[in-house]
Design a protein around this motif. Sequence first.
Motif, PDB file in Angstrom:
ATOM      1  N   ASP A  66      24.897  82.503  79.487  1.00 47.29           N
ATOM      2  CA  ASP A  66      24.373  82.089  78.186  1.00 47.29           C
ATOM      3  C   ASP A  66      24.191  83.265  77.233  1.00 47.29           C
ATOM      4  O   ASP A  66      23.460  83.168  76.241  1.00 47.29           O
ATOM      5  CB  ASP A  66      23.031  81.372  78.366  1.00 47.29           C
ATOM      6  CG  ASP A  66      23.181  80.069  79.133  1.00 47.29           C
ATOM      7  OD1 ASP A  66      24.169  79.353  78.890  1.00 47.29           O
ATOM      8  OD2 ASP A  66      22.317  79.775  79.990  1.00 47.29           O
ATOM      9  N   ALA A  67      24.862  84.375  77.499  1.00 41.58           N
ATOM     10  CA  ALA A  67      24.716  85.556  76.642  1.00 41.58           C
ATOM     11  C   ALA A  67      25.168  85.261  75.214  1.00 41.58           C
ATOM     12  O   ALA A  67      24.580  85.753  74.253  1.00 41.58           O
ATOM     13  CB  ALA A  67      25.506  86.725  77.212  1.00 41.58           C
ATOM     14  N   VAL A  68      26.230  84.464  75.064  1.00 44.48           N
ATOM     15  CA  VAL A  68      26.722  84.063  73.745  1.00 44.48           C
ATOM     16  C   VAL A  68      26.921  82.556  73.768  1.00 44.48           C
ATOM     17  O   VAL A  68      27.716  82.041  74.566  1.00 44.48           O
ATOM     18  CB  VAL A  68      28.044  84.757  73.382  1.00 44.48           C
ATOM     19  CG1 VAL A  68      28.530  84.287  72.008  1.00 44.48           C
ATOM     20  CG2 VAL A  68      27.883  86.272  73.402  1.00 44.48           C
ATOM     21  N   GLN A  69      26.198  81.851  72.902  1.00 44.31           N
ATOM     22  CA  GLN A  69      26.312  80.397  72.821  1.00 44.31           C
ATOM     23  C   GLN A  69      26.682  79.998  71.395  1.00 44.31           C
ATOM     24  O   GLN A  69      26.097  80.492  70.433  1.00 44.31           O
ATOM     25  CB  GLN A  69      24.991  79.717  73.172  1.00 44.31           C
ATOM     26  CG  GLN A  69      24.456  80.026  74.561  1.00 44.31           C
ATOM     27  CD  GLN A  69      23.095  79.383  74.773  1.00 44.31           C
ATOM     28  OE1 GLN A  69      22.972  78.166  74.886  1.00 44.31           O
ATOM     29  NE2 GLN A  69      22.048  80.209  74.815  1.00 44.31           N
ATOM     30  N   LEU A  70      27.655  79.111  71.277  1.00 44.68           N
ATOM     31  CA  LEU A  70      28.032  78.541  69.986  1.00 44.68           C
ATOM     32  C   LEU A  70      27.416  77.157  69.866  1.00 44.68           C
ATOM     33  O   LEU A  70      27.555  76.327  70.771  1.00 44.68           O
ATOM     34  CB  LEU A  70      29.555  78.433  69.870  1.00 44.68           C
ATOM     35  CG  LEU A  70      30.083  77.768  68.586  1.00 44.68           C
ATOM     36  CD1 LEU A  70      29.924  78.713  67.390  1.00 44.68           C
ATOM     37  CD2 LEU A  70      31.552  77.354  68.746  1.00 44.68           C
ATOM     38  N   VAL A  71      26.725  76.900  68.765  1.00 39.47           N
ATOM     39  CA  VAL A  71      26.186  75.556  68.527  1.00 39.47           C
ATOM     40  C   VAL A  71      27.362  74.592  68.477  1.00 39.47           C
ATOM     41  O   VAL A  71      28.257  74.742  67.641  1.00 39.47           O
ATOM     42  CB  VAL A  71      25.383  75.510  67.217  1.00 39.47           C
ATOM     43  CG1 VAL A  71      24.898  74.094  66.940  1.00 39.47           C
ATOM     44  CG2 VAL A  71      24.206  76.478  67.276  1.00 39.47           C
ATOM     45  N   PRO A  72      27.396  73.593  69.359  1.00 39.22           N
ATOM     46  CA  PRO A  72      28.614  72.787  69.500  1.00 39.22           C
ATOM     47  C   PRO A  72      28.727  71.622  68.530  1.00 39.22           C
ATOM     48  O   PRO A  72      29.730  70.902  68.549  1.00 39.22           O
ATOM     49  CB  PRO A  72      28.500  72.276  70.939  1.00 39.22           C
ATOM     50  CG  PRO A  72      27.025  72.140  71.165  1.00 39.22           C
ATOM     51  CD  PRO A  72      26.386  73.268  70.386  1.00 39.22           C
ATOM     52  N   VAL A  73      27.729  71.399  67.686  1.00 38.75           N
ATOM     53  CA  VAL A  73      27.725  70.228  66.808  1.00 38.75           C
ATOM     54  C   VAL A  73      27.655  70.670  65.350  1.00 38.75           C
ATOM     55  O   VAL A  73      27.087  71.719  65.031  1.00 38.75           O
ATOM     56  CB  VAL A  73      26.533  69.303  67.133  1.00 38.75           C
ATOM     57  CG1 VAL A  73      26.682  68.729  68.535  1.00 38.75           C
ATOM     58  CG2 VAL A  73      25.211  70.037  66.994  1.00 38.75           C
TER      59      VAL A  73
END
Length: 418
Positions: A175-182
């Motif tokens: 989870d070091a880099v997470q893109l908001v998926p919505v």
Amino acid sequence: MTDALMLDMGRRARAAAALLRATTPDARTEALNRLAEGLRAAEADILAANARDIDRARASGLSEALIDRLALTPARVEGMAVAVETIAAQPDPVGAEMARWTPANGLDIARVRTPIGVLGVIYESRPNVTADAAALCLRSGNAAILRCGSDCLDSSRAIAAVVTRAVAAAGLPADAVQLVPVPDRGAVGAILSGLEGAIDLIIPRGGKSLVARVQAEAKAPVLGHLEGLCHTYLDAAADLDVARRVVVNAKMRRVSVCGATETLLVDRAAAERLLPAVAADLLAAGCALRGDAETRALIPEAAEAVEADWTTEYLAPILSVRVVGGVAGAVEHIRAYGSGHTEAIITTDPEAAERFANGVDSAIVLINASTQFADGGEFGFGGEIGISTSKLHARGPVGAEQLTTYKYVVRGQGQTRP
């Protein structure tokens, strides 16, 4: 549903930040090199996703200048990979000593760079920011929550998938880099809330309205990136050939970038010598001109400039032009209308150059060079997470080093304070 999603992302980012802080520079470098390789390998998927974004953008009536910001090409994908490789090759800033000294009490005191923690990055239109932000956060040991604009969501998803694979392959926290998926706009509000303390710093990269909203509503510290109201000033001692070459590049190389010149200022003492030729080049390149009365007296093709022109980031082939009274007049105009981003002077007079550089209080000041050099890659940072117009913490292109803070490590031999 979006609020619950975002709170969960915040909790996972906070946990990842603690783990990432303890990883080695070599592990982070491996992740970055794998990311560069992965971007090249996934070029076809990234370009296909980008084509879908562009089709939707054109159907919605997005301007061609903004579509240029959105568009990826094989060369731009390669550019992303090269930027990541450059970041990978940089010295790791985490743990670097900034200073070390021993005062009279005998303590060994060191100021040491350390990650900020969790960064919330909100950006519009430019899918390459997904790769740049991910790489810079990994290099600086920060976890990141990335919220791209809905116009580049497919492209960003494709790039983020490459990031996820590279992070996992290097053994870094998933989870070091997470893109908001919505695309839900509520995700922006959730990031601005700070996600119950999970976010340490918010970085907006977008238009004036986005930055204004972030600065007004954010419950966490903000690293500001205001619009690029960039100026180029032609001094009385400017070399005409240099002026012609630099001004056309500063405006027309890419009109959609924040480093594009939006206002040309010309010294009254040399306006007749400089302005007609420079204006002719701009008009030939397809640039529309809007000028004050003195400009229009020399350039009949220029439309009348109104007050709003001095505060407009056109992001289009339009340039406002004003004749001013020397360096002092140029500085006065920039103080009144500028956004503190990037300014340039064209001159052969070193004293005029120094007066301009000292008088202008902007993040970047160039002497005899195009404002389009306002770019982290051109500064040798590999990439940037934005051009900060703030005066605290970081200013100008924000690379990996600028995404760290510091702490003091104090070593003693049993001292007690009297």
